[in-house]
Design a protein around this motif. Sequence first.
Motif, PDB file in Angstrom:
ATOM      1  N   THR A  52       0.816  -1.208   0.000  1.00  0.00           N
ATOM      2  CA  THR A  52       0.000   0.000   0.000  1.00  0.00           C
ATOM      3  C   THR A  52       0.853   1.263   0.000  1.00  0.00           C
ATOM      4  N   GLY A  53       1.944   1.260   0.751  1.00  0.00           N
ATOM      5  CA  GLY A  53       2.811   2.436   0.793  1.00  0.00           C
ATOM      6  C   GLY A  53       3.443   2.735  -0.548  1.00  0.00           C
ATOM      7  N   LEU A  54       3.905   1.699  -1.240  1.00  0.00           N
ATOM      8  CA  LEU A  54       4.523   1.902  -2.546  1.00  0.00           C
ATOM      9  C   LEU A  54       3.480   2.301  -3.578  1.00  0.00           C
ATOM     10  N   THR A  55       2.284   1.709  -3.496  1.00  0.00           N
ATOM     11  CA  THR A  55       1.204   2.100  -4.400  1.00  0.00           C
ATOM     12  C   THR A  55       0.831   3.562  -4.187  1.00  0.00           C
ATOM     13  N   TYR A  56       0.803   4.003  -2.930  1.00  0.00           N
ATOM     14  CA  TYR A  56       0.518   5.409  -2.626  1.00  0.00           C
ATOM     15  C   TYR A  56       1.551   6.317  -3.298  1.00  0.00           C
ATOM     16  N   SER A  57       2.831   5.952  -3.183  1.00  0.00           N
ATOM     17  CA  SER A  57       3.897   6.760  -3.791  1.00  0.00           C
ATOM     18  C   SER A  57       3.744   6.818  -5.304  1.00  0.00           C
ATOM     19  N   ILE A  58       3.389   5.686  -5.912  1.00  0.00           N
ATOM     20  CA  ILE A  58       3.176   5.644  -7.361  1.00  0.00           C
ATOM     21  C   ILE A  58       1.996   6.540  -7.748  1.00  0.00           C
ATOM     22  N   ALA A  59       0.939   6.501  -6.920  1.00  0.00           N
ATOM     23  CA  ALA A  59      -0.280   7.252  -7.245  1.00  0.00           C
ATOM     24  C   ALA A  59      -0.052   8.757  -7.226  1.00  0.00           C
ATOM     25  N   ILE A  60       0.761   9.241  -6.279  1.00  0.00           N
ATOM     26  CA  ILE A  60       0.968  10.686  -6.208  1.00  0.00           C
ATOM     27  C   ILE A  60       2.114  11.149  -7.116  1.00  0.00           C
ATOM     28  N   ALA A  61       2.893  10.190  -7.640  1.00  0.00           N
ATOM     29  CA  ALA A  61       4.002  10.554  -8.531  1.00  0.00           C
ATOM     30  C   ALA A  61       3.516  10.903  -9.935  1.00  0.00           C
ATOM     31  N   GLY A  62       2.359  10.394 -10.320  1.00  0.00           N
ATOM     32  CA  GLY A  62       1.859  10.671 -11.662  1.00  0.00           C
ATOM     33  C   GLY A  62       0.768   9.687 -12.056  1.00  0.00           C
ATOM     34  N   LYS A  63       0.392   9.697 -13.311  1.00  0.00           N
ATOM     35  CA  LYS A  63      -0.677   8.833 -13.801  1.00  0.00           C
ATOM     36  C   LYS A  63      -0.201   7.387 -13.941  1.00  0.00           C
ATOM     37  N   TRP A  64      -1.127   6.454 -13.742  1.00  0.00           N
ATOM     38  CA  TRP A  64      -0.842   5.075 -14.141  1.00  0.00           C
ATOM     39  C   TRP A  64      -1.906   4.630 -15.136  1.00  0.00           C
ATOM     40  N   HIS A  65      -1.512   3.704 -15.991  1.00  0.00           N
ATOM     41  CA  HIS A  65      -2.406   3.214 -17.043  1.00  0.00           C
ATOM     42  C   HIS A  65      -2.662   1.732 -16.814  1.00  0.00           C
ATOM     43  N   THR A  66      -3.911   1.303 -17.037  1.00  0.00           N
ATOM     44  CA  THR A  66      -4.274  -0.096 -16.865  1.00  0.00           C
ATOM     45  C   THR A  66      -4.375  -0.792 -18.213  1.00  0.00           C
ATOM     46  N   LEU A  67      -3.644  -1.893 -18.343  1.00  0.00           N
ATOM     47  CA  LEU A  67      -3.733  -2.732 -19.533  1.00  0.00           C
ATOM     48  C   LEU A  67      -4.754  -3.845 -19.280  1.00  0.00           C
ATOM     49  N   PRO A  68      -5.419  -4.339 -20.308  1.00  0.00           N
ATOM     50  CA  PRO A  68      -6.514  -5.296 -20.103  1.00  0.00           C
ATOM     51  C   PRO A  68      -6.080  -6.722 -19.774  1.00  0.00           C
ATOM     52  N   SER A  69      -4.820  -7.052 -19.968  1.00  0.00           N
ATOM     53  CA  SER A  69      -4.377  -8.439 -19.803  1.00  0.00           C
ATOM     54  C   SER A  69      -4.218  -8.834 -18.339  1.00  0.00           C
ATOM     55  N   VAL A  70      -4.402 -10.125 -18.054  1.00  0.00           N
ATOM     56  CA  VAL A  70      -4.124 -10.701 -16.734  1.00  0.00           C
ATOM     57  C   VAL A  70      -2.695 -11.236 -16.766  1.00  0.00           C
ATOM     58  N   THR A  71      -1.828 -10.704 -15.927  1.00  0.00           N
ATOM     59  CA  THR A  71      -0.403 -11.057 -16.035  1.00  0.00           C
ATOM     60  C   THR A  71       0.185 -11.702 -14.786  1.00  0.00           C
ATOM     61  N   MET A  72      -0.538 -11.688 -13.656  1.00  0.00           N
ATOM     62  CA  MET A  72       0.052 -12.155 -12.412  1.00  0.00           C
ATOM     63  C   MET A  72      -0.959 -12.966 -11.610  1.00  0.00           C
ATOM     64  N   ALA A  73      -0.468 -14.005 -10.927  1.00  0.00           N
ATOM     65  CA  ALA A  73      -1.302 -14.821 -10.050  1.00  0.00           C
ATOM     66  C   ALA A  73      -0.959 -14.502  -8.603  1.00  0.00           C
ATOM     67  N   TYR A  74      -1.972 -14.102  -7.858  1.00  0.00           N
ATOM     68  CA  TYR A  74      -1.833 -13.750  -6.445  1.00  0.00           C
ATOM     69  C   TYR A  74      -2.264 -14.960  -5.624  1.00  0.00           C
TER      70      TYR A  74
END
Length: 320
Positions: free
Chosen positions: A180-202
């Motif tokens: 969450t902390g790293l995601t917060y830093s990414i969010a305030i650093a600038g825009k992020w774009h979502t690609l439609p593909s599924v790339t990771m298994a959690y």
Amino acid sequence: MKLSIIIVSYNESRFLEKAVGSCLDQDYDDYEIIIGDDGSDDGSVDIIKRYAETNNIKYFVMERNAKYYIPSIRVSDIIKRALEIADGQYVCVLSGDDFFVDMGRFREHTEFLDTHSAYSAVYSKYEEYHEKSRRSIAAGSYCNWRSLFWSGMYAHISCFTFRKKIYEDNQLLDKMCDDTGLTYSIAIAGKWHTLPSVTMAYRQRDGSIMHKADKLELSIIELMLLQDVLNKKKMISGSLSRYYKPLSYCRKRRTHLKEEKYHKYIEACNGYDNNILKEIIDSEKKIKPKLKINGLQIISLLCYLFYGFFRKAYKLIDHR
């Protein structure tokens, strides 16, 4: 080096080969792997050393001699140490028990960032992986609505590839650099774009640390993140809505914060400014969170409520 993959591991000997293998099998070769191990005692370090002998893999092992152990802070320390030695222009982070399912993930993400300089990160969907079932969820599509993140939605850090410049420009938080902390830093650093593909298994594990944490612990961790945000002066108006709920929850249960199981969190916050947990514990009367709600935050909260409703509805339909 174009891309650095940071793998965070602690007693993941059953899953490490799957995680590392999903990186080595990518149809891409301009990358390095950095494995940060949190002092495993289950043979994980031997597996890491074996991989490092024949592949482009750096690794380090953290000592486990801390006075108190808080997983979020330990993970944060590993990620920050790995970022110090990373040579990649871009970075992605993977937990030692998760793995990539799209062998074109590295190529697709780096190509997007190469051609879209206005974006600080790119995000793709993930699927939950259970021992007996495998289910794809469309979490990534919601992350186009940044307000949902501010309202408390979880965005899995392993779905991101982000520019290392975020770290180099000192845009990360001081303490909290976990999911969450790293995601917060990414969010305030600038825009992020979502690609439609599924790339990771959690990988979902019932005995994992996060599954064993109670709601109060999770709320405390959010307030530790808020303390870090305030000290780093990284608060923005839209982010207030993210902390309304954990603030309210901790204040209503402030007497429980004195229990022994929560002492390590209190100690971790001592010595830093904006010690919200201490203020809550020391308060003698019931205080309602004093947060001004603007239009953006109201939209954020409504989006969060709709997200929760449709998620529950989806689970009910899925079980049927």
